[in-house]
Design a protein around this motif. Sequence first.
Motif, PDB file in Angstrom:
ATOM      1  N   LEU A 177       0.805  -1.243   0.117  1.00 14.80           N
ATOM      2  CA  LEU A 177      -0.020   0.026   0.126  1.00 14.80           C
ATOM      3  C   LEU A 177       0.832   1.392  -0.027  1.00 14.80           C
ATOM      4  O   LEU A 177       1.947   1.361   0.573  1.00 14.80           O
ATOM      5  CB  LEU A 177      -1.022   0.020   1.199  1.00 14.80           C
TER       6      LEU A 177
ATOM      7  N   MET B 214      12.732  18.621  -2.642  1.00 16.89           N
ATOM      8  CA  MET B 214      11.942  18.995  -3.423  1.00 16.89           C
ATOM      9  C   MET B 214      10.484  18.793  -2.771  1.00 16.89           C
ATOM     10  O   MET B 214      10.277  17.656  -2.634  1.00 16.89           O
ATOM     11  CB  MET B 214      11.891  18.398  -4.684  1.00 16.89           C
TER      12      MET B 214
ATOM     13  N   LYS C 276       6.073  19.840  -2.786  1.00 14.01           N
ATOM     14  CA  LYS C 276       4.682  20.457  -3.723  1.00 14.01           C
ATOM     15  C   LYS C 276       4.654  21.826  -3.629  1.00 14.01           C
ATOM     16  O   LYS C 276       4.231  22.317  -4.565  1.00 14.01           O
ATOM     17  CB  LYS C 276       3.541  19.647  -3.178  1.00 14.01           C
TER      18      LYS C 276
HETATM   19  P1  TYM Z   1       3.435  13.048  -0.118  1.00  7.53           P
HETATM   20  O1  TYM Z   1       1.921  13.376  -1.102  1.00  7.53           O
HETATM   21  O2  TYM Z   1       3.926  14.287   0.368  1.00  7.53           O
HETATM   22  O3  TYM Z   1       4.278  12.427  -1.214  1.00  7.53           O
HETATM   23  C1  TYM Z   1       4.088  11.211  -1.825  1.00  7.53           C
HETATM   24  C2  TYM Z   1       5.347  10.298  -2.018  1.00  7.53           C
HETATM   25  O4  TYM Z   1       6.143  11.045  -2.642  1.00  7.53           O
HETATM   26  C3  TYM Z   1       7.551  11.075  -1.897  1.00  7.53           C
HETATM   27  N1  TYM Z   1       8.100  12.102  -1.950  1.00  7.53           N
HETATM   28  C4  TYM Z   1       9.620  12.125  -2.247  1.00  7.53           C
HETATM   29  N2  TYM Z   1      10.404  11.167  -2.469  1.00  7.53           N
HETATM   30  C5  TYM Z   1      11.607  11.409  -2.648  1.00  7.53           C
HETATM   31  N3  TYM Z   1      12.109  12.896  -2.815  1.00  7.53           N
HETATM   32  C6  TYM Z   1      11.243  13.732  -2.386  1.00  7.53           C
HETATM   33  N4  TYM Z   1      11.668  15.068  -2.593  1.00  7.53           N
HETATM   34  C7  TYM Z   1       9.876  13.616  -2.179  1.00  7.53           C
HETATM   35  N5  TYM Z   1       8.853  14.244  -2.085  1.00  7.53           N
HETATM   36  C8  TYM Z   1       7.719  13.333  -1.721  1.00  7.53           C
HETATM   37  C9  TYM Z   1       6.835  10.883  -0.367  1.00  7.53           C
HETATM   38  O5  TYM Z   1       7.807  10.036   0.216  1.00  7.53           O
HETATM   39  C10 TYM Z   1       5.577   9.877  -0.570  1.00  7.53           C
HETATM   40  O6  TYM Z   1       6.076   8.351  -0.886  1.00  7.53           O
HETATM   41  N6  TYM Z   1       2.028  11.275   4.261  1.00  7.53           N
HETATM   42  C11 TYM Z   1       2.152  10.749   2.833  1.00  7.53           C
HETATM   43  C12 TYM Z   1       0.868  10.333   2.245  1.00  7.53           C
HETATM   44  C13 TYM Z   1       0.370   9.005   2.586  1.00  7.53           C
HETATM   45  C14 TYM Z   1       1.053   7.745   2.672  1.00  7.53           C
HETATM   46  C15 TYM Z   1       0.032   7.025   3.310  1.00  7.53           C
HETATM   47  C16 TYM Z   1       2.045   7.007   2.106  1.00  7.53           C
HETATM   48  C17 TYM Z   1      -0.975   8.809   3.349  1.00  7.53           C
HETATM   49  N7  TYM Z   1      -1.308   7.679   3.641  1.00  7.53           N
HETATM   50  C18 TYM Z   1       0.185   5.399   3.355  1.00  7.53           C
HETATM   51  C19 TYM Z   1       2.454   5.777   2.250  1.00  7.53           C
HETATM   52  C20 TYM Z   1       1.332   5.091   3.061  1.00  7.53           C
HETATM   53  C21 TYM Z   1       2.609  12.029   2.055  1.00  7.53           C
HETATM   54  O7  TYM Z   1       2.297  13.220   2.416  1.00  7.53           O
HETATM   55  O8  TYM Z   1       2.978  11.891   0.671  1.00  7.53           O
END
Ligand code: TYM
Length: 332
Positions: free
Chosen positions: A7, A196, A198
Amino acid sequence: MKKETVLSGIRPTGFVHLGNYFGAMRNWVRMQDEYDCYYCIVDWHSLTTHPDTRELQNNVLRLLSELLASGLDPERCVLYVQSDVPEIAELYLYLNMLSYKGELEKTVTFKDKVRQQPDNVNAGLLTYPVLQAADILVHRALKVPVGKDQEQHIEMTRNFAERFNHRYGEVFPMPKAFSYGSELIKIMSLDGTGKMSKSENQMATLYLADDDELITQKIKKAKSDTLPVEPNSKKTDAVENLFGLMRLVSTQDVVEKFEADFNNCSIRYGDMKAQLGEDMVKFIRPLRDQAKALRADDKYLKEVMEMGAEKARKSAKATMKLVRNAIGLKYF
Ligand code: TYM
Protein backbone atom coordinates in the motif's frame (compact mmCIF):
# COMPACT_ATOMS: atom_id res chain seq x y z
CA MET A 1 0.68 -18.51 -3.80
CA LYS A 2 -0.86 -15.29 -2.50
CA LYS A 3 1.17 -12.24 -3.43
CA GLU A 4 2.39 -9.87 -0.70
CA THR A 5 0.22 -6.80 -0.18
CA VAL A 6 1.54 -3.32 -0.94
CA LEU A 7 0.00 0.00 0.00
CA SER A 8 1.07 3.56 -0.60
CA GLY A 9 -0.57 6.97 -0.69
CA ILE A 10 -0.17 10.46 -2.09
CA ARG A 11 -1.86 13.73 -1.11
CA PRO A 12 -3.95 15.60 -3.69
CA THR A 13 -2.30 18.93 -2.89
CA GLY A 14 -0.29 20.85 -5.47
CA PHE A 15 1.21 19.27 -8.55
CA VAL A 16 3.07 15.97 -8.74
CA HIS A 17 6.82 16.60 -8.85
CA LEU A 18 9.96 14.62 -9.57
CA GLY A 19 10.37 13.77 -5.87
CA ASN A 20 6.97 12.06 -5.88
CA TYR A 21 7.77 10.34 -9.14
CA PHE A 22 11.23 8.98 -8.36
CA GLY A 23 10.67 8.58 -4.61
CA ALA A 24 7.42 6.68 -4.91
CA MET A 25 5.44 6.42 -8.16
CA ARG A 26 8.17 4.78 -10.23
CA ASN A 27 8.26 1.95 -7.67
CA TRP A 28 4.47 1.77 -7.57
CA VAL A 29 4.38 1.11 -11.29
CA ARG A 30 7.03 -1.61 -11.12
CA MET A 31 5.42 -3.31 -8.12
CA GLN A 32 2.13 -3.85 -9.94
CA ASP A 33 3.46 -7.01 -11.58
CA GLU A 34 4.92 -8.61 -8.48
CA TYR A 35 2.53 -7.65 -5.68
CA ASP A 36 -1.07 -7.15 -4.73
CA CYS A 37 -1.01 -3.33 -4.86
CA TYR A 38 -3.27 -0.70 -3.29
CA TYR A 39 -2.58 2.94 -4.13
CA CYS A 40 -4.56 5.64 -2.42
CA ILE A 41 -5.19 9.34 -3.08
CA VAL A 42 -5.34 10.57 0.51
CA ASP A 43 -7.85 13.41 0.42
CA TRP A 44 -8.57 13.26 4.19
CA HIS A 45 -4.88 13.84 4.92
CA SER A 46 -4.92 16.93 2.74
CA LEU A 47 -7.67 18.47 4.90
CA THR A 48 -5.18 18.86 7.77
CA THR A 49 -3.75 21.94 6.06
CA HIS A 50 -7.19 23.50 5.34
CA PRO A 51 -7.03 23.74 1.54
CA ASP A 52 -9.84 25.37 -0.43
CA THR A 53 -12.08 22.32 -0.82
CA ARG A 54 -13.72 23.75 -3.92
CA GLU A 55 -10.49 22.72 -5.67
CA LEU A 56 -10.42 19.23 -4.21
CA GLN A 57 -12.37 17.52 -6.95
CA ASN A 58 -10.17 18.95 -9.68
CA ASN A 59 -7.00 18.17 -7.70
CA VAL A 60 -8.03 14.56 -7.19
CA LEU A 61 -8.90 14.08 -10.87
CA ARG A 62 -5.66 15.70 -11.98
CA LEU A 63 -3.60 13.57 -9.62
CA LEU A 64 -5.39 10.46 -10.81
CA SER A 65 -4.57 11.41 -14.43
CA GLU A 66 -0.93 11.87 -13.50
CA LEU A 67 -0.81 8.50 -11.73
CA LEU A 68 -2.35 6.75 -14.71
CA ALA A 69 -0.06 8.57 -17.13
CA SER A 70 2.93 7.39 -15.10
CA GLY A 71 1.96 3.78 -15.75
CA LEU A 72 -0.49 2.69 -13.05
CA ASP A 73 -3.00 0.31 -14.56
CA PRO A 74 -6.38 0.11 -12.78
CA GLU A 75 -6.69 -3.50 -13.94
CA ARG A 76 -3.42 -4.48 -12.26
CA CYS A 77 -3.61 -2.39 -9.08
CA VAL A 78 -6.33 -0.98 -6.84
CA LEU A 79 -6.35 2.77 -7.33
CA TYR A 80 -8.80 4.61 -5.07
CA VAL A 81 -9.60 7.69 -3.04
CA GLN A 82 -9.28 7.53 0.75
CA SER A 83 -12.66 9.10 1.56
CA ASP A 84 -14.39 6.38 -0.47
CA VAL A 85 -13.28 3.84 2.12
CA PRO A 86 -14.90 4.72 5.48
CA GLU A 87 -13.35 1.62 7.10
CA ILE A 88 -10.09 3.61 7.20
CA ALA A 89 -11.73 6.17 9.50
CA GLU A 90 -12.96 3.43 11.82
CA LEU A 91 -9.51 1.89 12.10
CA TYR A 92 -8.05 5.37 12.66
CA LEU A 93 -10.35 5.71 15.66
CA TYR A 94 -9.14 2.46 17.26
CA LEU A 95 -5.49 3.26 16.55
CA ASN A 96 -5.90 6.70 18.14
CA MET A 97 -6.45 4.93 21.47
CA LEU A 98 -3.03 3.31 21.03
CA SER A 99 -1.04 6.40 20.11
CA TYR A 100 0.33 8.87 22.59
CA LYS A 101 0.47 12.65 22.59
CA GLY A 102 4.20 12.68 23.41
CA GLU A 103 5.26 10.53 20.44
CA LEU A 104 2.94 12.37 18.05
CA GLU A 105 4.33 15.74 19.10
CA LYS A 106 7.86 14.50 18.43
CA THR A 107 7.13 13.50 14.81
CA VAL A 108 9.33 15.47 12.40
CA THR A 109 6.51 16.24 9.93
CA PHE A 110 4.31 17.53 12.78
CA LYS A 111 7.06 19.82 14.04
CA ASP A 112 7.55 21.13 10.48
CA LYS A 113 3.85 21.87 10.13
CA VAL A 114 3.71 23.64 13.50
CA ARG A 115 6.43 25.92 12.19
CA GLN A 116 4.69 26.42 8.82
CA GLN A 117 1.13 26.96 10.10
CA PRO A 118 1.27 28.06 13.77
CA ASP A 119 -2.35 29.23 13.62
CA ASN A 120 -3.68 25.86 12.55
CA VAL A 121 -2.21 23.20 14.81
CA ASN A 122 -5.30 21.01 14.73
CA ALA A 123 -5.73 17.52 16.17
CA GLY A 124 -5.87 16.02 12.66
CA LEU A 125 -2.38 17.32 12.06
CA LEU A 126 -1.17 15.79 15.32
CA THR A 127 -2.72 12.42 14.49
CA TYR A 128 -1.72 12.51 10.80
CA PRO A 129 0.60 9.48 11.26
CA VAL A 130 -2.24 7.53 12.88
CA LEU A 131 -4.44 8.05 9.83
CA GLN A 132 -1.52 7.01 7.65
CA ALA A 133 -1.11 3.86 9.75
CA ALA A 134 -4.82 3.12 9.23
CA ASP A 135 -4.32 3.46 5.44
CA ILE A 136 -1.59 0.85 5.56
CA LEU A 137 -3.01 -1.54 8.15
CA VAL A 138 -6.52 -1.60 6.74
CA HIS A 139 -5.14 -3.82 3.94
CA ARG A 140 -2.65 -5.57 6.26
CA ALA A 141 0.06 -4.41 3.86
CA LEU A 142 3.65 -5.59 4.19
CA LYS A 143 5.48 -3.23 1.87
CA VAL A 144 5.06 0.54 1.65
CA PRO A 145 6.87 2.14 -1.29
CA VAL A 146 7.70 5.71 -0.20
CA GLY A 147 10.44 8.33 -0.30
CA LYS A 148 12.88 8.88 2.55
CA ASP A 149 10.73 11.60 4.18
CA GLN A 150 8.05 9.02 5.08
CA GLU A 151 10.34 6.61 6.91
CA GLN A 152 9.39 7.81 10.38
CA HIS A 153 5.67 7.46 9.65
CA ILE A 154 6.15 3.82 8.63
CA GLU A 155 8.12 3.16 11.79
CA MET A 156 5.23 4.65 13.80
CA THR A 157 2.82 2.42 11.88
CA ARG A 158 4.79 -0.60 13.07
CA ASN A 159 4.60 0.66 16.65
CA PHE A 160 0.82 1.09 16.49
CA ALA A 161 0.40 -2.34 14.86
CA GLU A 162 2.56 -3.97 17.49
CA ARG A 163 0.58 -2.35 20.30
CA PHE A 164 -2.68 -3.47 18.73
CA ASN A 165 -1.46 -7.06 18.36
CA HIS A 166 -0.14 -7.07 21.90
CA ARG A 167 -3.34 -5.74 23.42
CA TYR A 168 -5.98 -7.50 21.33
CA GLY A 169 -4.28 -10.40 19.56
CA GLU A 170 -2.35 -10.89 16.36
CA VAL A 171 -4.12 -9.13 13.45
CA PHE A 172 -1.48 -7.06 11.68
CA PRO A 173 1.76 -8.03 9.95
CA MET A 174 4.63 -5.52 10.34
CA PRO A 175 4.86 -3.22 7.29
CA LYS A 176 8.17 -1.87 6.00
CA ALA A 177 9.12 1.14 3.88
CA PHE A 178 10.28 -0.09 0.49
CA SER A 179 12.27 0.99 -2.52
CA TYR A 180 13.88 -1.06 -5.29
CA GLY A 181 17.61 -0.72 -4.67
CA SER A 182 18.87 -0.48 -1.14
CA GLU A 183 17.99 3.09 -0.21
CA LEU A 184 14.82 5.13 0.12
CA ILE A 185 15.08 8.10 -2.24
CA LYS A 186 15.23 11.79 -1.45
CA ILE A 187 15.22 14.19 -4.41
CA MET A 188 16.65 17.58 -3.46
CA SER A 189 15.25 20.88 -4.68
CA LEU A 190 17.10 22.65 -7.50
CA ASP A 191 18.20 25.54 -5.27
CA GLY A 192 19.96 23.17 -2.92
CA THR A 193 17.76 24.00 0.07
CA GLY A 194 16.25 20.74 1.27
CA LYS A 195 13.95 18.27 -0.44
CA MET A 196 11.84 18.93 -3.49
CA SER A 197 8.28 19.55 -2.27
CA LYS A 198 4.82 20.29 -3.62
CA SER A 199 4.39 23.78 -2.24
CA GLU A 200 7.76 25.31 -1.43
CA ASN A 201 9.71 27.34 -4.01
CA GLN A 202 8.11 26.38 -7.29
CA MET A 203 11.08 27.46 -9.43
CA ALA A 204 13.23 24.90 -7.60
CA THR A 205 10.78 22.07 -8.15
CA LEU A 206 10.19 20.19 -11.40
CA TYR A 207 6.54 19.24 -11.86
CA LEU A 208 5.18 16.64 -14.27
CA ALA A 209 2.88 19.40 -15.55
CA ASP A 210 5.69 21.84 -16.42
CA ASP A 211 5.97 22.84 -20.08
CA ASP A 212 9.21 22.37 -22.02
CA GLU A 213 10.35 25.96 -21.68
CA LEU A 214 9.76 26.08 -17.94
CA ILE A 215 11.70 22.84 -17.42
CA THR A 216 14.66 24.20 -19.37
CA GLN A 217 14.48 27.50 -17.51
CA LYS A 218 14.35 25.88 -14.06
CA ILE A 219 17.33 23.67 -14.79
CA LYS A 220 19.29 26.61 -16.18
CA LYS A 221 18.71 28.43 -12.88
CA ALA A 222 19.57 25.38 -10.74
CA LYS A 223 22.37 25.85 -8.24
CA SER A 224 25.75 24.52 -9.38
CA ASP A 225 29.22 25.50 -8.17
CA THR A 226 32.63 26.85 -9.10
CA LEU A 227 34.83 24.50 -11.13
CA PRO A 228 36.67 21.80 -9.18
CA VAL A 229 40.35 22.69 -8.92
CA GLU A 230 41.71 19.27 -8.08
CA PRO A 231 41.09 16.12 -10.11
CA ASN A 232 38.56 13.71 -8.61
CA SER A 233 37.26 16.20 -6.01
CA LYS A 234 34.25 15.46 -3.88
CA LYS A 235 31.08 17.00 -5.39
CA THR A 236 29.17 19.64 -3.43
CA ASP A 237 25.52 18.80 -2.64
CA ALA A 238 24.21 21.05 -5.44
CA VAL A 239 26.49 19.47 -8.06
CA GLU A 240 25.76 15.97 -6.79
CA ASN A 241 22.06 16.81 -7.13
CA LEU A 242 22.51 17.75 -10.81
CA PHE A 243 24.37 14.50 -11.41
CA GLY A 244 21.68 12.64 -9.47
CA LEU A 245 18.98 14.02 -11.77
CA MET A 246 21.11 13.25 -14.80
CA ARG A 247 21.48 9.61 -13.70
CA LEU A 248 17.68 9.40 -13.57
CA VAL A 249 16.87 10.79 -17.01
CA SER A 250 19.99 10.77 -19.22
CA THR A 251 21.74 7.90 -20.95
CA GLN A 252 24.75 6.30 -19.32
CA ASP A 253 27.26 7.64 -21.84
CA VAL A 254 26.06 11.20 -21.22
CA VAL A 255 26.47 10.76 -17.46
CA GLU A 256 29.92 9.23 -17.95
CA LYS A 257 31.04 12.11 -20.16
CA PHE A 258 30.13 14.73 -17.55
CA GLU A 259 31.56 12.62 -14.71
CA ALA A 260 34.86 12.46 -16.62
CA ASP A 261 34.75 16.23 -17.30
CA PHE A 262 34.15 16.84 -13.60
CA ASN A 263 36.95 14.54 -12.56
CA ASN A 264 39.50 16.20 -14.84
CA CYS A 265 38.26 19.69 -13.88
CA SER A 266 37.04 20.65 -17.36
CA ILE A 267 33.32 20.49 -16.70
CA ARG A 268 31.15 23.34 -18.00
CA TYR A 269 28.04 23.50 -15.88
CA GLY A 270 26.23 25.50 -18.57
CA ASP A 271 26.67 22.60 -21.00
CA MET A 272 25.72 20.07 -18.38
CA LYS A 273 22.52 21.94 -17.57
CA ALA A 274 21.65 22.34 -21.26
CA GLN A 275 22.00 18.57 -21.73
CA LEU A 276 20.08 17.82 -18.53
CA GLY A 277 17.34 20.25 -19.59
CA GLU A 278 17.01 18.50 -22.94
CA ASP A 279 16.87 15.03 -21.39
CA MET A 280 14.44 16.16 -18.69
CA VAL A 281 12.10 17.61 -21.31
CA LYS A 282 12.22 14.28 -23.15
CA PHE A 283 11.38 12.49 -19.95
CA ILE A 284 8.58 14.74 -18.68
CA ARG A 285 6.87 15.59 -21.99
CA PRO A 286 5.13 12.25 -22.67
CA LEU A 287 3.95 11.98 -19.04
CA ARG A 288 2.58 15.51 -19.14
CA ASP A 289 0.84 15.05 -22.48
CA GLN A 290 -0.66 11.72 -21.49
CA ALA A 291 -1.91 13.15 -18.15
CA LYS A 292 -3.49 16.06 -19.98
CA ALA A 293 -5.30 13.74 -22.38
CA LEU A 294 -6.57 11.57 -19.53
CA ARG A 295 -7.71 14.59 -17.52
CA ALA A 296 -10.10 15.45 -20.34
CA ASP A 297 -11.96 12.17 -19.84
CA ASP A 298 -13.93 12.69 -16.61
CA LYS A 299 -16.13 9.70 -17.29
CA TYR A 300 -13.20 7.28 -17.46
CA LEU A 301 -11.52 8.78 -14.39
CA LYS A 302 -14.70 8.41 -12.36
CA GLU A 303 -15.07 4.82 -13.49
CA VAL A 304 -11.52 4.12 -12.33
CA MET A 305 -12.24 5.66 -8.91
CA GLU A 306 -15.46 3.73 -8.52
CA MET A 307 -13.86 0.43 -9.44
CA GLY A 308 -10.95 1.12 -7.08
CA ALA A 309 -13.25 2.08 -4.21
CA GLU A 310 -15.17 -1.15 -4.54
CA LYS A 311 -12.05 -3.34 -4.47
CA ALA A 312 -10.44 -1.35 -1.66
CA ARG A 313 -13.56 -1.58 0.48
CA LYS A 314 -13.72 -5.31 0.04
CA SER A 315 -10.21 -5.72 1.38
CA ALA A 316 -10.76 -3.13 4.15
CA LYS A 317 -13.98 -4.76 5.28
CA ALA A 318 -12.27 -8.13 5.66
CA THR A 319 -9.61 -6.57 7.89
CA MET A 320 -12.18 -4.67 9.96
CA LYS A 321 -13.97 -7.90 10.69
CA LEU A 322 -10.76 -9.27 12.19
CA VAL A 323 -10.19 -6.01 14.06
CA ARG A 324 -13.67 -5.90 15.60
CA ASN A 325 -13.45 -9.54 16.58
CA ALA A 326 -10.05 -9.04 18.18
CA ILE A 327 -11.22 -6.04 20.21
CA GLY A 328 -14.46 -7.78 21.13
CA LEU A 329 -16.83 -5.36 19.43
CA LYS A 330 -19.41 -7.99 18.63
CA TYR A 331 -22.61 -7.97 20.58
CA PHE A 332 -25.08 -10.03 18.54
P1 TYM B 1 3.21 13.04 -0.25
O1 TYM B 1 1.92 13.26 -0.93
O2 TYM B 1 3.91 14.20 0.36
O3 TYM B 1 4.24 12.36 -1.25
C1 TYM B 1 3.92 11.20 -1.99
C2 TYM B 1 5.17 10.33 -2.12
O4 TYM B 1 6.23 11.06 -2.70
C3 TYM B 1 7.41 10.93 -1.90
N1 TYM B 1 8.20 12.16 -1.96
C4 TYM B 1 9.53 12.19 -2.21
N2 TYM B 1 10.40 11.20 -2.45
C5 TYM B 1 11.67 11.58 -2.70
N3 TYM B 1 12.12 12.87 -2.72
C6 TYM B 1 11.26 13.88 -2.48
N4 TYM B 1 11.68 15.14 -2.52
C7 TYM B 1 9.90 13.56 -2.20
N5 TYM B 1 8.79 14.31 -1.92
C8 TYM B 1 7.78 13.43 -1.78
C9 TYM B 1 6.90 10.69 -0.49
O5 TYM B 1 7.87 10.05 0.31
C10 TYM B 1 5.68 9.83 -0.75
O6 TYM B 1 6.07 8.47 -0.87
N6 TYM B 1 2.01 11.06 4.20
C11 TYM B 1 2.17 10.77 2.79
C12 TYM B 1 0.91 10.25 2.13
C13 TYM B 1 0.34 8.99 2.74
C14 TYM B 1 0.89 7.69 2.68
C15 TYM B 1 -0.06 6.85 3.35
C16 TYM B 1 2.06 7.16 2.17
C17 TYM B 1 -0.85 8.91 3.40
N7 TYM B 1 -1.09 7.64 3.76
C18 TYM B 1 0.18 5.50 3.48
C19 TYM B 1 2.29 5.80 2.31
C20 TYM B 1 1.35 4.99 2.98
C21 TYM B 1 2.54 12.05 2.07
O7 TYM B 1 2.28 13.12 2.55
O8 TYM B 1 3.06 11.86 0.83
